[in-house]
Design an enzyme around this catalytic site. Structure first.
Site: not given
Ligand code: NAD
Ligand code: ZN
Length: 268
Positions: A125, A136, A163
């Site tokens: 992501h 591009c 581009c």
């Molecule tokens: P999500 O928030 O949907 O799920 C997180 C999962 O991790 C949950 O099931 C939760 O119970 C579990 N969890 C939380 N803390 C934990 C720990 N310490 N140990 C083990 N499990 C733990 O997150 P997702 O599935 O990554 O989807 C969210 C989307 O949002 C992703 O696509 C991501 O790109 C983005 N996002 C990114 C960040 C980041 O870069 N740190 C933060 C939030 C969301």
């Molecule tokens: Zn470009």
């Protein structure tokens, strides 16, 4: 839990090509909230979720306005650039150094795997440290662009030097297609692996959540793919029996114990 950690250690030692998939859960112990956990951004503020779903359409319709709002606004996840990796990220680095982990595919945009020292990382992501040309696909370091100056000069959106296409943040917005290069590499890794270690993801965001299913379907008659989850709570992968087993708890505690257990087995 100890027995499951031993089982995972043995499975990793016996694997030929293990990869890890990670999500926001691996970074909560670095102080970055997840989206869907009990203290998640969406859990606490459902309106922010609805707004996030509209963001990409807004970018396509008016990239100048989108950038202006972006530069004015505060990130929902806080200042990601100040965050530091935790014991979970470092344990994955150790597994790679030991030769047991070939690749990390992360949904996170926080760049903490690279900061910790993981080498082969696919940022599915995108990354908060980068910008990307939507035409591009070229990526640029964020600091290569003086975004604030472009704003005061009325010169937003930034343009691609290659581009002249419109540049956006590298982070993939809801509804935005996954960039072709990372989508292709992730598919290859999921098809190739014989062990998938899935850490801290609710596995409900697609197409990322297809990767474990793909790995599960891959059958060449010789090797079956072992799928292990480490997560605070069960997920659709647990419930749908896509994963073989769930080690329930915190990645920052379980992953270092897994590394320690592997060392003990290898030293015997
Ligand atoms: P999500 O928030 O949907 O799920 C997180 C999962 O991790 C949950 O099931 C939760 O119970 C579990 N969890 C939380 N803390 C934990 C720990 N310490 N140990 C083990 N499990 C733990 O997150 P997702 O599935 O990554 O989807 C969210 C989307 O949002 C992703 O696509 C991501 O790109 C983005 N996002 C990114 C960040 C980041 O870069 N740190 C933060 C939030 C969301
Ligand atoms: Zn470009």
């Amino acid at each position: 839990m100890g027995d499951l950690i031993k089982r995972a250690a043995q499975d990793l030692i016996e694997s030929r090509y293990a990869i890890a998939l990670t999500g926001a859960g691996i970074s909560t112990e670095s102080g970055i909230p997840d989206f869907r956990g009990p203290s998640g951004v969406w859990t606490k503020n459902p309106q922010a979720e609805r707004k996030a779903y509209q963001s990409y359409q807004g970018f396509l319709a008016d990239p100048k306005k989108w950038w202006e709002e972006r530069l004015r606004g505060v990130s929902l996840l806080g200042d990601l650039e100040k965050a530091e990796p935790n014991a979970g990220h470092y344990a994955l680095v150790e597994l790679e150094t030991m030769g047991l982990l070939k690749c990390v595919i992360t949904q996170n945009v926080d760049a903490l795997h690279e900061k910790a020292g993981s080498v082969n990382v696919i940022e599915y992501h995108g990354s908060v440290l980068k910008l990307r040309c939507v035409d591009c696909g070229s990526r640029f370091k964020r600091e290569e662009y003086t975004l604030e100056r472009l704003r005061t000069e009325g010169a937003l959106p930034p343009r691609c030097p290659k581009c002249r296409g419109v540049i956006k943040t590298d982070g993939v917005a809801f509804g935005e297609p996954i960039p072709k290069d990372v989508a292709r590499r992730s598919l290859e890794e999921a098809r190739k692996c014989d062990l998938m270690l899935i850490c801290g993801t609710s596995a409900v965001v697609y197409p990322f959540a297809d990767l474990p299913r793909l790995a599960r379907e891959r059958k060449d008659g010789v090797l079956e793919t072992i799928i292990i989850e480490i997560n605070a709570d069960p997920t659709p992968l647990t419930e749908g029996k896509i994963s073989d087993y769930l080690i329930r708890g915190k990645t920052g505690e379980i992953l270092p114990r897994l590394v320690e257990t592997i060392r003990r087995i290898r030293d015997r």
